[in-house]
Design an enzyme around this catalytic site. Sequence first.
Site, mmCIF file in Angstrom:
data_model
loop_
_atom_site.group_PDB
_atom_site.id
_atom_site.type_symbol
_atom_site.label_atom_id
_atom_site.label_comp_id
_atom_site.label_asym_id
_atom_site.label_seq_id
_atom_site.Cartn_x
_atom_site.Cartn_y
_atom_site.Cartn_z
ATOM 1 N N PRO A 2 14.758 16.517 -1.867
ATOM 2 C CA PRO A 2 13.804 17.005 -0.866
ATOM 3 C C PRO A 2 13.163 15.949 0.036
ATOM 4 C CG PRO A 2 12.903 17.231 -3.104
ATOM 5 C CD PRO A 2 14.124 16.380 -3.180
ATOM 6 N N GLU A 3 13.649 15.868 1.260
ATOM 7 C CA GLU A 3 12.956 15.126 2.314
ATOM 8 C C GLU A 3 12.511 16.176 3.326
ATOM 9 O OE1 GLU A 3 14.864 11.478 3.576
ATOM 10 O OE2 GLU A 3 16.077 11.411 1.765
ATOM 11 N N LYS A 58 6.440 15.995 3.280
ATOM 12 C CA LYS A 58 7.163 16.578 2.148
ATOM 13 C C LYS A 58 6.247 17.461 1.305
ATOM 14 C CE LYS A 58 9.594 12.167 1.911
ATOM 15 N NZ LYS A 58 9.833 10.982 1.057
ATOM 16 N N ARG A 253 14.558 0.297 -4.458
ATOM 17 C CA ARG A 253 15.380 1.458 -4.124
ATOM 18 C C ARG A 253 16.675 1.008 -3.461
ATOM 19 N NH1 ARG A 253 11.867 5.814 -2.857
ATOM 20 N NH2 ARG A 253 13.599 7.015 -3.654
#
Length: 263
Positions: A2-3, A58, A253
């Site tokens: 989910p972005e 978001k 990341r």
Amino acid sequence: MPELPEVEYAARVARAACQGKAIVAVRARHPSQRRTLPNAVAKALSGDVVADVVRRGKHQLFVLASGRTIHIHFRMTGDWHVGGCGSPLGRFARVIFDFDDGTRLSLDDSRALSRVALHQAGVDPLPDLGPEATSPEFDAAWLHARLAHRRIPIKPALLDQRLVAGIGNIYASEALWYAKVDPRRPSHRLTPTGLAAIAAGVKRTMRKALNHPERYYGVDAVSDKVRFNVYDREGSPCRRCRSEITRITQAGRSTYFCGGCQK
DNA sequence: CGTATCCTGACC
DNA sequence: GGTCAGGATACG
């Protein structure tokens, strides 16, 4: 998953499922969710009506007729599942919303990192967020104003929701590929042209995902290797210049980029 | 700034 | 059994 584009899609699902309906019961089934939504608080939601479902970055907000707000964030793996109040609960159903017309909205989340919280009327539940990644406000001038004196590499900068709301790890890499900008580039060293290309690349990435939800959700979603230009394509050829896609780590990341055409 | 933490599943 | 995962935040 989910972005911004995925959360926008999810908010539409939630809106279709519960807008204008009265809450019969809310239950948090996992201790992780009960920390932010204790049983007593969930119980206090019964009888209230979902006046509107709003997405910001978001985040999703269920604005209630009482003026209170239910604040939902999917984090890594959250998603909505819609069914009937009598239907069996999925293994990963973490928070259940039952409505007076028999509709059930279930927050399914294997990792249970999603957050659901209730905020009283008059309280803004949202953290400090920059402009929407899709908004006209988010442009080269905004980026310049916020980044001209910062040494942080541009890719982790784009993940800071205070700079711009809605970009996550996948689309940050994708946007910089479109912009032909090296993700390691210190923010303050970007040129006006580079900043404009980044804003445009972000919007192009968002627009593409928003326009083709069928490629991104559910059983028909195509594999990462096809839907992305750089994300999860380490070692594969760049679709623009045929150089090998590289993976590096930034701020803990993964970042994917093409060393051949991202300068 | 980097690192740990919250969780669980997938994958090697 | 170890590592990694698309998010966010707390901490040193």
